[in-house]
Design a protein around this motif. Structure first.
Motif: not given
Length: 331
Positions: A152, A175, A189, A191
């Motif tokens: 993601q 995510a 997570a 990103l």
């Protein structure tokens, strides 16, 4: 409503109501579209930290979404303190106040004239113990976080402005769900943006340290955190450290000397690995420790020890689904 001392209350459009009564309509635009902006703060020794900065960002978000709120920022600040004062009897001596301000547009326009409910924006201010958010994080000051890059991606500003702190956060949840399926512990997570550069966590900002320079992703495709700004513009300069905003790649993270996350509830947590590959020594290192210790000195609270203490007295968690700051599977 009864005696306010009996439990926590919520500011709801000018009134103090019990938490169970603080409800918005199923026809509210926030439920239909995630059409809501928000801020969350914390206290140190019961004193709010950077409340004015949080409210300033809240009103920037309100402006960007064109929510027709008549309440001024000064009135919002007064309402926050009114809520804290009303709730203080329900807090223990060592609790900290975690404030959550939500502002929605109100009833979706097609329902305004048919459901018989008040029109206009909703302002909801909740006040609950900070320990709800940070219980279970204490050991991360020792072990550090393993940052995991999910498939993601962050949503870039040209598609949906991430600098508006809004409730349309499904990409964060996706995510978190993916990272929750990663083997091992302490996985959070991290990103990437669509160009492959590091963007942010799902509720926190990311930093690396290289050759004594503090580096964080540009503020273009991220939520520009209040804690992030504090490190860049106050803590770093206070310590004579160079702070830089620039594009960084996973390679830069893996070859960094140190890394850490910032976020309002926990302030600073070390990131000791990326995708299970150690960063630096694999431990909280000198500059991350210096930043955390200086922050603690500035606010008069040992930040890590306070959270560790709450871990010791807290009940075992029964959380089984991903949420902000809770990614791993729990038995």
């Amino acid at each position: 409503m009864g005696n306010l001392d009996q439990g926590r209350v919520v500011y709801f459009n000018g009134e103090l109501v019990s938490e169970s009564e603080a409800c918005i309509s199923i026809y509210d635009s926030s439920l239909m579209f995630g059409d809501m902006v928000f801020e969350m703060t914390r206290s140190f020794n019961k004193q709010q930290f950077k409340l004015r900065e949080h409210i300033k960002r809240l009103y920037a978000s309100i402006k960007m979404l064109q929510i027709p709120l008549k309440m001024t920022s000064d009135e919002m600040e007064d309402a926050v303190y009114k809520t804290i004062e009303a709730n203080e009897p329900a807090f223990s001596k060592d609790d900290e106040h975690r404030i959550m301000i939500d502002v929605s547009r109100g009833l979706l326009s097609i329902y305004q004239d048919v459901v018989g409910l008040p029109k206009g924006p909703n302002v909801i201010i909740a006040d609950f113990p900070l320990r709800w958010t940070v219980t279970g994080m204490g050991d991360l000051f020792n072990t550090g976080i393993n940052a995991v890059i999910p498939s993601q991606r962050a949503i870039p500003a040209h598609l949906l402005e991430p600098k508006i702190k809004n409730r349309s956060r499904l990409h964060y949840l996706m995510a978190n769900i993916e990272v929750s399926n990663t083997e091992g512990n302490n996985n959070w997570a991290l990103l990437l943006d669509p160009d492959g550069f590091i963007a942010e966590g799902t509720g926190d900002n990311f930093f690396i340290v290289k050759d004594k320079t503090i580096i964080t992703p540009e503020g273009r495709n991220i939520l520009r955190g209040i804690s992030r700004d504090y490190v860049l513009h106050e803590l770093g300069p206070q310590l004579g450290l160079t702070c830089v905003e620039k594009n960084i790649e996973p390679y830069d993270v893996m070859t960094a000397d140190e890394a850490f996350m910032t976020g309002t509830p926990f302030c600073i947590l070390p990131v000791t690995a990326l995708n299970n590959i150690e960063i630096g020594t694999g431990k909280m290192c000198k500059i991350t420790r210096l930043l955390l210790d200086t922050w603690s000195e500035n606010v008069g609270i040992n930040i890590s020890e306070q959270i560790k203490k709450w871990d010791k007295v807290g009940e075992p968690s029964t959380v089984s689904t991903p949420s902000p700051y809770t990614f791993g599977k729990r038995q």
